[in-house]
Design a protein around this motif. Structure first.
Motif, PDB file in Angstrom:
ATOM      1  N   UNK A 235     -88.924 -17.589  14.340  1.00  0.00           N
ATOM      2  CA  UNK A 235     -89.661 -18.841  14.470  1.00  0.00           C
ATOM      3  C   UNK A 235     -90.668 -18.961  13.740  1.00  0.00           C
ATOM      4  N   UNK A 236     -91.158 -17.989  13.202  1.00  0.00           N
ATOM      5  CA  UNK A 236     -92.501 -18.236  11.905  1.00  0.00           C
ATOM      6  C   UNK A 236     -91.851 -18.183  10.576  1.00  0.00           C
ATOM      7  N   UNK A 237     -90.444 -17.668  10.485  1.00  0.00           N
ATOM      8  CA  UNK A 237     -89.900 -17.618   9.093  1.00  0.00           C
ATOM      9  C   UNK A 237     -90.325 -16.320   8.353  1.00  0.00           C
ATOM     10  N   UNK A 238     -90.932 -15.356   9.212  1.00  0.00           N
ATOM     11  CA  UNK A 238     -91.379 -14.082   8.691  1.00  0.00           C
ATOM     12  C   UNK A 238     -90.331 -13.148   8.419  1.00  0.00           C
ATOM     13  N   UNK A 239     -89.884 -13.130   7.190  1.00  0.00           N
ATOM     14  CA  UNK A 239     -88.761 -12.387   6.656  1.00  0.00           C
ATOM     15  C   UNK A 239     -89.102 -10.885   6.674  1.00  0.00           C
ATOM     16  N   UNK A 240     -90.614 -10.580   6.357  1.00  0.00           N
ATOM     17  CA  UNK A 240     -90.719  -9.062   6.257  1.00  0.00           C
ATOM     18  C   UNK A 240     -90.893  -8.625   7.431  1.00  0.00           C
ATOM     19  N   UNK A 241     -91.432  -8.970   8.484  1.00  0.00           N
ATOM     20  CA  UNK A 241     -91.516  -8.663   9.704  1.00  0.00           C
ATOM     21  C   UNK A 241     -89.945  -8.277  10.354  1.00  0.00           C
ATOM     22  N   UNK A 242     -88.939  -9.438   9.874  1.00  0.00           N
ATOM     23  CA  UNK A 242     -87.600  -9.378  10.555  1.00  0.00           C
ATOM     24  C   UNK A 242     -87.198  -8.086  10.012  1.00  0.00           C
ATOM     25  N   UNK A 243     -87.262  -7.638   8.599  1.00  0.00           N
ATOM     26  CA  UNK A 243     -86.951  -6.524   8.024  1.00  0.00           C
ATOM     27  C   UNK A 243     -87.257  -5.361   8.632  1.00  0.00           C
ATOM     28  N   UNK A 244     -88.527  -5.297   9.017  1.00  0.00           N
ATOM     29  CA  UNK A 244     -89.019  -4.060   9.747  1.00  0.00           C
ATOM     30  C   UNK A 244     -88.350  -3.777  10.867  1.00  0.00           C
ATOM     31  N   UNK A 245     -87.837  -4.854  11.573  1.00  0.00           N
ATOM     32  CA  UNK A 245     -87.332  -4.589  12.767  1.00  0.00           C
ATOM     33  C   UNK A 245     -85.849  -4.409  12.740  1.00  0.00           C
ATOM     34  N   UNK A 246     -85.057  -4.248  11.728  1.00  0.00           N
ATOM     35  CA  UNK A 246     -83.744  -4.053  11.411  1.00  0.00           C
ATOM     36  C   UNK A 246     -83.347  -2.678  11.070  1.00  0.00           C
ATOM     37  N   UNK A 247     -82.524  -2.151  11.701  1.00  0.00           N
ATOM     38  CA  UNK A 247     -81.977  -0.833  11.345  1.00  0.00           C
ATOM     39  C   UNK A 247     -81.693  -0.606   9.912  1.00  0.00           C
ATOM     40  N   UNK A 248     -81.809   0.875   9.433  1.00  0.00           N
ATOM     41  CA  UNK A 248     -81.604   1.094   8.060  1.00  0.00           C
ATOM     42  C   UNK A 248     -80.045   0.648   7.561  1.00  0.00           C
ATOM     43  N   UNK A 249     -79.183   0.853   8.441  1.00  0.00           N
ATOM     44  CA  UNK A 249     -77.897   0.632   8.283  1.00  0.00           C
ATOM     45  C   UNK A 249     -77.509  -0.817   8.225  1.00  0.00           C
ATOM     46  N   UNK A 250     -78.196  -1.776   8.866  1.00  0.00           N
ATOM     47  CA  UNK A 250     -78.136  -3.274   8.820  1.00  0.00           C
ATOM     48  C   UNK A 250     -78.777  -3.604   7.654  1.00  0.00           C
ATOM     49  N   UNK A 251     -79.930  -3.170   7.203  1.00  0.00           N
ATOM     50  CA  UNK A 251     -80.481  -3.371   5.933  1.00  0.00           C
ATOM     51  C   UNK A 251     -79.538  -3.205   4.922  1.00  0.00           C
ATOM     52  N   UNK A 252     -78.858  -2.149   4.606  1.00  0.00           N
ATOM     53  CA  UNK A 252     -77.784  -1.621   3.940  1.00  0.00           C
ATOM     54  C   UNK A 252     -76.971  -2.604   3.761  1.00  0.00           C
ATOM     55  N   UNK A 253     -76.327  -3.193   5.047  1.00  0.00           N
ATOM     56  CA  UNK A 253     -75.277  -4.049   5.205  1.00  0.00           C
ATOM     57  C   UNK A 253     -75.691  -5.259   4.734  1.00  0.00           C
ATOM     58  N   UNK A 254     -76.859  -5.693   4.867  1.00  0.00           N
ATOM     59  CA  UNK A 254     -77.498  -7.237   4.476  1.00  0.00           C
ATOM     60  C   UNK A 254     -77.412  -7.128   2.942  1.00  0.00           C
TER      61      UNK A 254
END
Length: 159
Positions: free
Chosen positions: A42-61
């Motif tokens: 909701x705050x468009x805080x992509x940095x926080x969103x990244x911290x809450x995603x798994x390593x595998x999800x980040x690699x997929x992204x």
């Protein structure tokens, strides 16, 4: 303001030491992780969103961003678990099994979807890659069931 800097640093170090001195603390629950993720979306805080995603999800992204020729932040910003215009996010049935967890989240269409979590480095992370794998497994299962029905219909009737 110059005099405030050492005080701020001292407070920060004290907070870190106190949190470490308490022994091993429990990680935020998957529900708490989802709440933080919801606020970040909701705050468009992509940095926080990244911290809450798994390593595998980040690699997929990262792979998707590379394939589409766009920044990874755009992929993360555009592929949330719900619409940023969704006023409320409802959840139910948190299930924790070792280092894996699931939580049902109601999407904008009112359909309950299972969101997987994984415990990484002592924190629950949203595992969108696990979500994508589950969808693929369900599609494969449906395809196999359809193939079976087609095969059965091709069998000659018993005489």
């Amino acid at each position: 303001m110059k005099n405030a800097l050492p005080l701020i640093a001292l407070l920060f170090v004290s907070t870190v030491l106190l949190s470490c001195a308490g022994g091993k603390s429990q990680p935020a629950s998957p529900i708490e992780t989802l709440k933080t993720y919801t606020k970040a979306v909701k705050q468009k805080d992509v940095e926080t969103m990244k911290l809450l995603l798994s390593d595998a999800t980040m690699k997929m992204n990262e792979l998707e961003a590379q394939a589409r020729g766009i920044p990874v932040d755009d992929v993360i910003r555009n592929e949330t678990l719900f619409s940023e215009h969704q006023r409320t996010v409802k959840w139910r049935n948190e299930t924790i099994n070792g280092d894996l967890a699931t939580l049902e989240v109601e999407n904008v269409s009112g359909i309950w979807e299972t969101v997987p979590f994984v415990l990484e480095n002592g924190a629950w992370k949203i595992d969108k890659k696990g979500f994508a794998q589950r969808l693929m497994q369900e599609a494969d299962k449906s395809s196999q069931e359809l193939d079976s029905l087609i095969d059965q219909s091709r069998q000659p009737p018993p005489q």
